[in-house]
Design an enzyme around this catalytic site. Structure first.
Site, PDB file in Angstrom:
ATOM      1  CG  HIS A   1      -3.100  10.180  -5.126  1.00 45.06           C
ATOM      2  ND1 HIS A   1      -2.923  10.320  -3.774  1.00 45.06           N
ATOM      3  CD2 HIS A   1      -3.329   8.859  -5.354  1.00 45.06           C
ATOM      4  CE1 HIS A   1      -3.078   9.138  -3.200  1.00 45.06           C
ATOM      5  NE2 HIS A   1      -3.324   8.239  -4.129  1.00 45.06           N
TER       6      HIS A   1
ATOM      7  NE  ARG B   1      -4.037   5.177  -6.808  1.00 46.90           N
ATOM      8  CZ  ARG B   1      -2.893   4.681  -7.291  1.00 46.90           C
ATOM      9  NH1 ARG B   1      -2.763   4.426  -8.564  1.00 46.90           N
ATOM     10  NH2 ARG B   1      -1.874   4.457  -6.478  1.00 46.90           N
TER      11      ARG B   1
ATOM     12  NE  ARG C   1      -7.780   2.684  -3.592  1.00 51.24           N
ATOM     13  CZ  ARG C   1      -6.639   3.348  -3.616  1.00 51.24           C
ATOM     14  NH1 ARG C   1      -5.558   2.853  -3.042  1.00 51.24           N
ATOM     15  NH2 ARG C   1      -6.547   4.506  -4.233  1.00 51.24           N
TER      16      ARG C   1
ATOM     17  CD  GLU D   1      -3.811   2.214   1.812  1.00 51.27           C
ATOM     18  OE1 GLU D   1      -3.092   2.743   0.956  1.00 51.27           O
ATOM     19  OE2 GLU D   1      -5.056   2.242   1.764  1.00 51.27           O
TER      20      GLU D   1
ATOM     21  CG  ASN E   1       2.204   4.649  -3.446  1.00 51.68           C
ATOM     22  OD1 ASN E   1       3.280   4.162  -3.739  1.00 51.68           O
ATOM     23  ND2 ASN E   1       1.194   4.705  -4.281  1.00 51.68           N
ATOM     24  CG  ASP E   2      -1.274   5.965   1.695  1.00 51.91           C
ATOM     25  OD1 ASP E   2      -0.886   7.125   1.895  1.00 51.91           O
ATOM     26  OD2 ASP E   2      -2.223   5.677   0.961  1.00 51.91           O
TER      27      ASP E   2
ATOM     28  NE  ARG F   1       0.852   9.109  -1.498  1.00 53.68           N
ATOM     29  CZ  ARG F   1      -0.024   8.164  -1.828  1.00 53.68           C
ATOM     30  NH1 ARG F   1      -0.606   7.444  -0.885  1.00 53.68           N
ATOM     31  NH2 ARG F   1      -0.288   7.893  -3.066  1.00 53.68           N
TER      32      ARG F   1
ATOM     33  CB  CYS G   1      -1.542  -2.130  -5.791  1.00 48.61           C
ATOM     34  SG  CYS G   1      -2.252  -1.505  -4.264  1.00 48.61           S
TER      35      CYS G   1
HETATM   36  C1  PEP Z   1      -0.696   3.053  -1.864  1.00 51.64           C
HETATM   37  O1  PEP Z   1      -0.919   3.728  -0.859  1.00 51.64           O
HETATM   38  O2  PEP Z   1       0.389   2.479  -2.083  1.00 51.64           O
HETATM   39  C2  PEP Z   1      -1.728   2.910  -2.896  1.00 51.64           C
HETATM   40  C3  PEP Z   1      -1.597   2.074  -3.891  1.00 51.64           C
HETATM   41  O3  PEP Z   1      -2.817   3.700  -2.810  1.00 51.64           O
HETATM   42  P1  PEP Z   1      -2.823   5.256  -3.160  1.00 51.64           P
HETATM   43  O4  PEP Z   1      -1.507   5.574  -3.836  1.00 51.64           O
HETATM   44  O5  PEP Z   1      -3.974   5.499  -4.064  1.00 51.64           O
HETATM   45  O6  PEP Z   1      -2.957   5.898  -1.839  1.00 51.64           O
HETATM   46 MG    MG Z   2      -2.901   4.346  -0.378  1.00 52.63          MG
END
Ligand code: PEP
Ligand code: MG
Length: 582
Positions: free
Chosen positions: A197, A304, A344, A442, A465-466, A476, A513
């Protein structure tokens, strides 16, 4: 003469930054740090002098108030602190730092304490080494005075600030928030991953950054000239004049290219074959809506909301109240002028703890995160749901739930939303009764059990991402496994393509996203899979639109069908390369 050298890391935020290194010691991150203007130096110096004087009086009072029978060591202890306080190392050096580096008082003090502590660390004599703790305690006393005293200085004033590059061992997402309204032009950290993040916030600030540059904070000295090539993950320290010229030229070229992209803002986002594609923005704060609109976003695909909860220290304000949250959500929905805003619910935990000192779980990414946390804290969750619902009376809001994997979690969440609605109805407070409710896909389990989600929800959003983190079992945030983080892994492509296809078949809207949505090298692949909604940080909107305008689905779809049936990484990488020129 200094020698130029180059370091390599993980590119996380594009562009070229050129400036002087400002090393941030870990402790410096706990205090406010900003550059002051030349005309404010003396005021800042006197602020620190007042704090030093106040601590002197404080120590004197403690000494005077010592009971007669107090052990002699106590008095001696206070004497040592008084001596430290009047030593030029503490009494004068931080003032010099304010005058020469233009740091604010807290930052100057912490920098000096850190430097002294490091010197004490190297002393062999154990007794003297222990004095490090005394220095830190004296420093803390002065800091308390400083932070207790009102700081009347503006925070973002120095003309040289745009050329400052922050170098630190690590910067947490909460620390990163401090940089939002300051003029830093780049970031380098020793650790960190592409989709941490912290990296995401750097991208949303649109500032070149490279993370995972091992030992950067040790190898780079304060004030070194630095080039960050955020596209390549390269850091050049003390570059030769010819190298500096080359990068300045590249920087100017990139700026020109960006300006050209600006012309696409008003163009409809459609592919060559006439298929419309929705472009949405990811934001952390309501103020970011300005950037979303500048990039021509059709709405907010991911707000977020956890960033409203992070980096708050005083216990009384630890969590934002319903009213405070309501005002933030309302601000966003009003700013977007009728375009949808997808909020979210709190995705706290893992690398986004509410309180950085409270991290206890051994595997926080697998622990009480996001919806799991919210369902375990129903009162807090209810406060947020009420705030979001109340804001939905002011414009189109969609409610997005992170990290769902079980049917009962969806059902419990739905029940809580119904309860929040019932409360508002009873209180005669307006809200959108038909507010769409969606789930982040995710966790691989969610993608693999998609019908369970399709049946219960109005829309879906793929959090790549997750999804990548959990599918490939790599953290990550951990730079040591960052090389394993591969969006083109056949397992990832399988989950993405099947999820998009199933949602399309069921006519449930689906977006991406995660960071893949803003990566122009992935645009054609995702289009080819059938994706028609992309949500990304605002700075990427026009570059992705450019790809869309040059894409022909009649060519991309058959080529992508072949790619998702391929299980050889090299063949996939080559085929995705070929998509770029189709
Ligand atoms: C993701 O996991 O792709 C996502 C958009 O949420 P975050 O990056 O905030 O975990
Ligand atoms: Mg996520």
């Amino acid at each position: 003469m200094t020698t130029s050298f180059t370091l390599h890391g993980i590119p996380v935020s594009r562009g070229i930054a050129i400036g002087r290194a400002h090393l941030l010691a870990p402790a410096a991150l706990d205090v406010q740090h900003y550059l002051i203007g030349e005309d404010q130096v003396e005021a800042e110096v006197s602020r620190l002098q007042c704090a030093l004087a106040a601590v002197r009086t404080e120590l004197q009072t403690i000494w005077n108030d010592l009971p007669k029978d107090a052990p002699a060591e106590l008095g001696a202890f206070i004497d040592v602190h008084a001596l430290i306080l009047s030593d030029p190392m503490i009494a004068d050096m931080p003032l010099d730092i304010i005058r020469t580096r233009y740091y604010n008082a807290e930052w100057a003090l912490v920098t000096q304490i850190e430097e002294l502590s490091a010197q004490f660390e190297e002393i062999e004599d154990a007794y003297l080494r222990e004095r490090k703790a005394d220095i830190q305690q004296v420093g803390e006393r002065v800091l308390k005075q400083l932070t207790g005293s009102a700081n009347l200085l503006p925070k973002n004033v120095d003309g040289d600030a745009p050329h400052m590059i922050v170098v630190s061992h690590d910067i947490s997402p909460a620390d990163m928030l401090q940089f939002r309204d300051r003029s830093f032009s780049g970031f380098i950290t020793d650790v960190g991953g592409q989709n941490s993040h912290t990296a995401i916030v750097a991208r949303s600030l649109d500032i070149p950054a490279t993370v995972g540059v091992s030992f950067a904070s040790t190898l780079i000295d304060q004030g070194d000239w630095i080039i960050i090539d955020g596209d390549a993950g390269v850091v050049v320290v003390d570059p030769a004049p010819i190298v500096l010229d080359q990068y300045r030229e590249k920087q100017a070229r990139q700026l020109r290219d960006r300006k050209k992209l600006g012309k696409l803002k008003k163009m409809p986002s459609v592919t060559i074959d006439g298929t419309p594609v929705t472009l949405l923005a990811n934001i952390e704060f309501p103020d970011d809506c300005v950037h979303a609109l500048e990039g021509g976003a059709h709405g907010i695909g991911l707000f977020r909301s956890e960033f409203l909860f992070m980096g708050r220290t005083a216990p009384a304000t630890r969590l934002p109240s319903e009213e405070e949250q309501f005002q933030s959500y309302k601000q966003a929905v009003i700013a977007m002028k009728g375009r949808p805003v997808t909020i979210r619910t709190l995705d706290i935990g893992s690398d986004k703890p509410i309180d950085e000192d409270e991290q206890t779980s051994l595997n926080p990414a697998l622990g009480l995160r996001a919806i799991r946390y919210c369902l375990a804290e129903p009162q807090m969750f209810m406060t947020q749901l009420r705030a979001i619902l109340r804001a939905s009376a002011f414009g189109p809001i969609k409610l997005l739930i992170p990290m769902l994997s079980h049917a009962f979690e969806i059902d419990q969440t739905m029940a809580m939303i119904e309860q929040a609605k019932a409360q508002l109805r009873a209180e005669k407070i307006k809200f959108d009764a038909a507010i769409p409710i969606g789930a982040m896909i995710e966790i691989p389990a969610a993608a693999l059990a998609l019908p369970m989600f399709i049946k219960r929800l109005d829309f879906l959003s793929l959090g790549t991402n997750d999804l990548i983190q959990y599918t490939l079992a790599i953290d990550r945030v951990d730079h040591e496994v960052a090389h394993l983080y591969n969006p083109l892994h056949p397992a990832v492509l399988y989950l993405l393509s099947t999820t998009i296809a199933m949602a399309a078949k069921a006519e449930v809207p689906i977006s991406v996203c995660g960071e893949m949505a803003g990566d122009t090298r992935m645009t054609r692949l995702l289009l080819g899979m059938g994706l028609r909604e992309f949500s990304m940080h605002p700075a990427q909107l026009l570059a992705v639109k450019n790809e869309i305008l040059n894409s022909d689905l009649t060519m991309l779809e058959p080529a992508t069908r072949k790619i998702v049936r391929t299980f050889e990484p090299k063949a996939i990488a080559e085929a995705v390369e070929r998509l770029q020129v189709l």
